[in-house]
Design an enzyme around this catalytic site. Structure first.
Site, short mmCIF file in Angstrom:
data_model
loop_
_atom_site.label_atom_id
_atom_site.label_comp_id
_atom_site.label_asym_id
_atom_site.label_seq_id
_atom_site.Cartn_x
_atom_site.Cartn_y
_atom_site.Cartn_z
CB SER A 1 -1.11 10.82 1.09
OG SER A 1 0.12 10.69 0.81
CE LYS B 1 2.80 7.12 -7.89
NZ LYS B 1 3.34 6.09 -7.68
CG ASN C 1 7.27 9.92 -8.12
OD1 ASN C 1 8.31 10.57 -8.90
ND2 ASN C 1 7.65 9.27 -6.66
CG ASP D 1 6.98 6.02 -7.13
OD1 ASP D 1 7.37 5.88 -6.14
OD2 ASP D 1 6.24 5.64 -8.07
N GLY E 1 2.40 -4.35 -12.58
CA GLY E 1 1.91 -3.03 -12.74
C GLY E 1 2.84 -1.71 -12.77
N GLY F 1 8.52 -2.10 2.55
CA GLY F 1 8.04 -0.60 1.60
C GLY F 1 7.88 0.10 2.31
P1 NAP Z 1 -1.37 -1.78 -10.46
O1 NAP Z 1 -0.30 -0.69 -11.87
O2 NAP Z 1 -2.90 -1.91 -9.96
O3 NAP Z 1 -0.66 -2.92 -10.57
C1 NAP Z 1 -1.43 -3.86 -9.67
C2 NAP Z 1 -0.24 -5.58 -9.51
O4 NAP Z 1 -0.49 -6.15 -8.86
C3 NAP Z 1 -0.37 -5.57 -11.00
O5 NAP Z 1 0.53 -7.41 -11.44
C4 NAP Z 1 -1.76 -7.24 -10.45
O6 NAP Z 1 -1.65 -7.95 -11.56
C5 NAP Z 1 -1.33 -7.83 -9.28
N1 NAP Z 1 -2.52 -8.34 -8.71
C6 NAP Z 1 -3.32 -7.49 -8.03
N2 NAP Z 1 -4.37 -9.18 -7.56
C7 NAP Z 1 -3.64 -9.89 -7.44
C8 NAP Z 1 -3.71 -11.17 -7.22
N3 NAP Z 1 -5.48 -11.46 -7.05
N4 NAP Z 1 -2.65 -12.26 -7.71
C9 NAP Z 1 -1.78 -12.48 -8.34
N5 NAP Z 1 -1.44 -10.79 -9.00
C10 NAP Z 1 -2.34 -9.41 -8.36
O7 NAP Z 1 -0.40 -1.20 -8.24
P2 NAP Z 1 0.57 -0.90 -8.48
O8 NAP Z 1 0.37 1.07 -9.04
O9 NAP Z 1 2.16 -1.15 -9.29
O10 NAP Z 1 0.99 -0.68 -6.83
C11 NAP Z 1 0.67 -2.56 -6.07
C12 NAP Z 1 1.68 -2.30 -4.99
O11 NAP Z 1 2.51 -1.40 -4.79
C13 NAP Z 1 0.10 -1.93 -3.32
O12 NAP Z 1 0.01 -2.15 -3.37
C14 NAP Z 1 1.38 -0.31 -3.45
O13 NAP Z 1 0.41 0.47 -2.84
C15 NAP Z 1 1.87 -1.20 -3.60
N6 NAP Z 1 3.16 0.34 -3.88
C16 NAP Z 1 4.01 1.21 -2.90
C17 NAP Z 1 4.81 1.54 -3.23
C18 NAP Z 1 5.92 2.85 -2.28
O14 NAP Z 1 6.56 3.22 -1.97
N7 NAP Z 1 6.17 1.09 -1.47
C19 NAP Z 1 4.96 3.14 -4.81
C20 NAP Z 1 3.97 2.16 -4.83
C21 NAP Z 1 2.85 0.99 -5.29
P3 NAP Z 1 -2.43 -7.99 -13.30
O15 NAP Z 1 -2.36 -7.47 -13.81
O16 NAP Z 1 -3.22 -9.54 -13.22
O17 NAP Z 1 -4.17 -7.56 -12.54
#
Ligand code: NAP
Length: 280
Positions: A20, A71, A92, A108, A136, A246
């Protein structure tokens, strides 16, 4: 909220949590504002989350952030949930109230919207259709916040189509689910594209998305911040689109949480940006 004399404690609970960047962000602001306090890593196993949350008032914490995988679970463990967090379905930020009760918030979406405004101050959610890739947790926060800001045409596409369909049903009219195989066409006429999947993250392949139909005026954002420029963002930049990485979301989501605990709304300064960039 702290008084200038109080030693204020906050932290981030996750499992794992050592990756983190939140301590770097919050401890920078503590020092910058001359406050007394600290923001620490709190590695908490999911089975111990409720115990850890309930211990916050006793340990003198003003609150904490929650990250993967806490979360969603935390919603059922706090005393009060702000309506926005309830709609998003995830918390969060935890605030310890004066009576020791726990309030759950979600910042977020605020962080995401602010990251767009930092790059394009005139940005409006109702400027045109929005395509959201991924369904997600990050997508939920972003979609709810876009709707709150007036977005009225959100095209949601996800590898597992059922998740996009469920979300479109839950959030109603502004959100329309688009089949994964039709995602390339879903870029026609849009004003904003956001990648909320992990595709393009360090160690993952690039997001499989053809930008041919994307208008050059569209803003292109990615919630990923490692690397700062994902293949999606470099491809968009190369064709003339304005891009938002991001990091702005990460930094801006921390601001309202810091304000709740320390009583000061801090800024994302070039100095902070440089400090956090150096950790990526
Ligand atoms: P999550 O709930 O696990 O969701 C992951 C998403 O990615 C789902 O829609 C999943 O689709 C998709 N995915 C995974 N593998 C894939 C593939 N091979 N092809 C296409 N889609 C795929 O994760 P999350 O918490 O939403 O986080 C997602 C991203 O956002 C991460 O990279 C995280 O680090 C980033 N994030 C950034 C911030 C920031 O402050 N910048 C905050 C939160 C998260 P399926 O449903 O089909 O599995």
């Amino acid at each position: 909220m702290s008084s200038p004399h109080k030693y204020t404690l906050a932290g981030v609970m996750g499992w794992p949590v050592d990756h983190s960047r939140s301590p770097a962000i919050h401890n920078h602001w503590i020092a910058h504002h001359g406050l007394r306090g600290a923001y620490v890593l709190l590695p908490v196993h999911p089975t111990k989350l409720e115990q850890a949350l309930r211990a916050l008032p006793t340990l003198g914490f003003s609150g904490c952030n929650l990250t993967i995988p806490h979360k969603v679970m935390a919603i059922a463990m706090v005393d009060k949930i702000e309506p926005l967090a309830q709609r998003i379905g995830a918390v969060n930020t935890i605030v310890v109230e004066a009576d020791g009760s726990l309030t759950g918030r979600n910042t977020d979406g605020f962080g995401y919207i602010q990251s767009l405004l930092d790059v394009q101050p005139q940005w409006r959610a109702d400027a045109g259709p929005v395509t959201v890739v991924g369904a997600g947790g990050a997508a939920r926060a972003i979609i709810v916040s876009l709707i709150e800001r007036g977005a009225n045409d959100i095209r949601l596409t996800n590898r597992s189509g059922s998740k996009a369909n469920d979300m479109a049903q839950e959030f109603g009219a502004p959100v329309q689910a688009i089949a994964w195989e039709d995602r390339h066409e879903a870029l026609a006429d849009i004003a904003l594209l956001v990648n909320t999947t992990n595709q393009g993250m360090h160690g993952q392949p690039a997001l499989d998305l053809n930008l041919e139909r994307l208008p050059v005026q569209a803003l292109v954002s990615d919630v990923i911040y490692v690397p700062l420029e994902t293949p999606l963002l470099s491809a968009a930049k190369a064709r003339g689109n304005t891009t938002v990485n991001g990091l702005g979301m990460l930094l801006n989501q921390a601001r309202p949480a810091f304000e709740a605990w320390f009583g000061v709304l801090p800024d994302v300064t070039p100095e902070l940006l440089a400090k956090v960039r150096a950790t990526l």
